[in-house]
Write a protein that holds these residues in place. Structure first.
Motif, PDB file in Angstrom:
ATOM      1  N   VAL A  51      39.333  27.514  36.543  1.00 48.04           N
ATOM      2  CA  VAL A  51      40.260  28.645  36.609  1.00 48.04           C
ATOM      3  C   VAL A  51      39.557  30.001  36.596  1.00 48.04           C
ATOM      4  CG1 VAL A  51      42.099  27.336  35.505  1.00 48.04           C
ATOM      5  CG2 VAL A  51      40.577  28.707  34.089  1.00 48.04           C
ATOM      6  N   CYS A  52      38.278  30.042  36.305  1.00 43.24           N
ATOM      7  CA  CYS A  52      37.571  31.322  36.272  1.00 43.24           C
ATOM      8  C   CYS A  52      36.579  31.351  37.424  1.00 43.24           C
ATOM      9  CB  CYS A  52      36.887  31.504  34.919  1.00 43.24           C
ATOM     10  SG  CYS A  52      36.195  33.152  34.652  1.00 43.24           S
ATOM     11  N   SER A  53      35.306  31.314  37.158  1.00 44.47           N
ATOM     12  CA  SER A  53      34.290  31.275  38.210  1.00 44.47           C
ATOM     13  C   SER A  53      34.254  29.892  38.850  1.00 44.47           C
ATOM     14  CB  SER A  53      32.932  31.610  37.591  1.00 44.47           C
ATOM     15  OG  SER A  53      31.878  31.344  38.483  1.00 44.47           O
ATOM     16  N   ASN A  54      33.654  29.808  40.036  1.00 40.76           N
ATOM     17  CA  ASN A  54      33.414  28.503  40.655  1.00 40.76           C
ATOM     18  C   ASN A  54      31.940  28.113  40.546  1.00 40.76           C
ATOM     19  OD1 ASN A  54      32.429  30.386  42.580  1.00 40.76           O
ATOM     20  ND2 ASN A  54      32.652  28.874  44.214  1.00 40.76           N
ATOM     21  N   SER A  55      31.221  28.760  39.619  1.00 39.43           N
ATOM     22  CA  SER A  55      29.781  28.530  39.487  1.00 39.43           C
ATOM     23  C   SER A  55      29.447  27.815  38.182  1.00 39.43           C
ATOM     24  CB  SER A  55      29.026  29.858  39.537  1.00 39.43           C
ATOM     25  OG  SER A  55      27.647  29.664  39.268  1.00 39.43           O
ATOM     26  N   PHE A 160      39.378  36.883  23.550  1.00 40.21           N
ATOM     27  CA  PHE A 160      40.046  37.036  24.830  1.00 40.21           C
ATOM     28  C   PHE A 160      39.062  36.839  25.972  1.00 40.21           C
ATOM     29  CE2 PHE A 160      42.923  38.974  21.917  1.00 40.21           C
ATOM     30  CZ  PHE A 160      44.168  38.689  22.432  1.00 40.21           C
ATOM     31  N   ASP A 161      39.488  36.067  26.959  1.00 42.57           N
ATOM     32  CA  ASP A 161      38.648  35.720  28.098  1.00 42.57           C
ATOM     33  C   ASP A 161      39.266  36.327  29.345  1.00 42.57           C
ATOM     34  OD1 ASP A 161      36.538  34.595  29.334  1.00 42.57           O
ATOM     35  OD2 ASP A 161      37.182  32.524  29.109  1.00 42.57           O
ATOM     36  N   ALA A 162      38.438  36.773  30.270  1.00 47.29           N
ATOM     37  CA  ALA A 162      38.942  37.454  31.459  1.00 47.29           C
ATOM     38  C   ALA A 162      38.531  36.710  32.723  1.00 47.29           C
ATOM     39  CB  ALA A 162      38.407  38.890  31.503  1.00 47.29           C
ATOM     40  N   ILE A 163      39.366  36.814  33.754  1.00 48.66           N
ATOM     41  CA  ILE A 163      39.180  36.111  35.021  1.00 48.66           C
ATOM     42  C   ILE A 163      38.893  37.119  36.129  1.00 48.66           C
ATOM     43  CG2 ILE A 163      40.385  34.754  36.782  1.00 48.66           C
ATOM     44  CD1 ILE A 163      41.865  33.350  34.546  1.00 48.66           C
ATOM     45  N   ALA A 164      37.959  36.780  37.015  1.00 45.71           N
ATOM     46  CA  ALA A 164      37.597  37.665  38.123  1.00 45.71           C
ATOM     47  C   ALA A 164      38.524  37.437  39.323  1.00 45.71           C
ATOM     48  CB  ALA A 164      36.151  37.425  38.535  1.00 45.71           C
TER      49      ALA A 164
END
Length: 447
Positions: A51-55, A160-164
């Motif tokens: 759900v966040c990076s694809n790396s 808290f976590d953030a999504i690009a």
């Protein structure tokens, strides 16, 4: 008849745990609340959805701790790494994947096994009996979070976590943007051009920082405070720490030469990394954000080459729950007050896709061995996997415990090696050589 192992959460950790236990011959039930109970971040009901990076970050298994973790999981016949390798995208020295194909591959591999079944629906209590692994990740449901809090007697910990954001490739201006991996890293032409680069002059950078600082941000509810994990800071939080912070972080221009204007060095560079195999989607590297949606489109379209950007997904921010594992879990990942329950993944206080999956790998093996009556020793501390579990189950200071990525700072020193920057390459190689030998021995001892 072999007892069943119940795994709550079908993310990367839960999927890896299920795979490892099933390969040992144990019957596994995966309990996944999606799609019946949705989260703001997930888009599908597939297992191991990213759900966040694809790396998965660096794949260098001699000079990078996460690359070593990749090696250890491959050596242990890990499903997550097998699917990552199968659906790999060019990304220089990093391991990036087509996220949809990856999660679909994990789902297909697990559901094809005769001793694995998936049950959809929320589990909101901690069972008194049976064998359980809770791998619910950063988006643990409020009901289950309350059950964990009630059982442990500890204050629920969260940051808290953030999504690009993700951009449609056909909306990027390639007359401005150029393709190049930093330092031209990669074995193939595709890998050496795995990133798109948006150059900024100093005035453009300064204007971008001004817009970023002035933009509308997501506000927290009363009583909430933001304790961010440093590896996933929102860009506006980084900018608040100093106007040059981003230029020495995700927007650093080093190792890049603008093919449209090779004589002029960019003051700052925004990088985009391919997000799917078709090359139709790119994520903005390191641009996790808590800006409101309208502000995001306005600010990000000030980036050269993204003036007409169309966004497949905008950034977001969410609560990320984790336990104070040093006070709660033993070296087999069991909950002290309910040893029939293990925890795995990000909820234990590791950070990152690979770290989460590695804890799932261990939990799955430990639980299966217990069911089968096979003694299984703790993971060797001088391996990447062992260093992580040692950190979260006793190596870390409980009072200041925070989520941790794998890094060589968690490893015990190798005698006789010089310190400092000059000796770092030899030191890291010594760490990885020792780890590979210890991990191979641990796996061989299991037959």
């Amino acid at each position: 008849m072999t007892q069943e192992l119940h795994i709550v959460g079908g993310g990367l950790a839960g999927s890896e745990a299920a795979w490892q236990a099933a390969q040992m011959g144990v019957n596994v039930v995966i309990h996944e609340m999606r799609p019946q109970v949705e989260t703001f971040a997930h888009q599908t009901g597939d297992l191991a959805e990213m759900v966040c990076s694809n790396s998965f970050r660096s794949d260098d298994d001699e000079q990078n701790a996460v690359g070593l973790l990749h090696w250890e999981m491959r050596a242990a016949n890990g499903l997550i790494m097998a699917m990552a390798d199968r659906h790999r995208l060019p990304a220089g020295g990093a391991l990036a994947v087509d996220r949809d194909a990856f999660s679909q591959g994990v789902t297909a591999a697990l559901t094809a096994l005769p001793n694995v079944r998936v049950e959809y629906g929320e589990v909101s209590t901690l069972p008194e009996d049976g064998h359980w692994i809770f791998a619910t990740g950063p988006l643990t449901s409020p009901a289950l979070g309350q059950a964990i809090q009630s059982e442990t007697g500890a204050e629920r910990l969260a940051f808290f976590d953030a999504i690009a954001p993700i951009v449609h490739a056909d909306s990027i201006d390639m007359d401005v943007v150029w393709a190049q991996s930093r330092y031209d890293k990669g074995d193939t032409e595709a890998e050496r051009k795995a990133y798109l680069n948006c150059p900024m002059t100093k005035p453009q950078y300064e204007a971008f920082i001004d817009a970023l600082l002035a933009a509308d941000k997501t506000e927290f509810h009363d009583g909430e405070t933001a304790g961010y994990f440093d590896g996933c800071l929102p860009i506006e939080v980084m900018a608040e720490r100093g106007r040059e912070t981003l230029r020495f972080g995700p927007m650093k221009p080093i190792g890049l030469t603008n093919s449209h204007d090779p004589e002029n060095k960019a003051y700052a560079v925004v990088q985009l990394r391919r997000d799917n195999a078709l090359g139709t989607l790119f994520n903005i590297v390191g641009f996790q954000t808590k800006m409101k949606y309208g502000a995001q489109t306005e600010v990000f379209r000030t980036i050269p080459g993204l003036e007409n950007a169309s966004f497949a997904r905008l950034g977001g921010i969410h609560r990320n729950t984790f336990m104070n594992s040093p006070t709660l879990l033993d070296d087999q990942m069991r909950l002290a007050s309910k040893p029939n329950i293990r925890f795995a993944g990000q909820v234990t206080g590791v950070e990152g896709y690979v770290e989460s999956a590695a804890m799932g790998l261990l939990a799955g093996r430990f639980a299966a061995a217990e069911i089968l009556g096979i003694p299984l020793p703790a993971a060797p501390q001088d391996t990447a996997t062992g260093a992580l579990i040692h950190h979260i189950t006793g190596g870390a200071e409980a009072k200041t415990f925070q989520p941790m990525n794998v890094n060589f700072g968690l490893f015990r020193p190798v005698d006789g090696l010089k310190g400092g920057r000059r000796g770092r390459k030899d030191r890291y190689k010594a760490y990885t050589d020792r780890a590979k030998a210890d991990w191979t021995g641990w796996l061989d001892a299991q037959g």
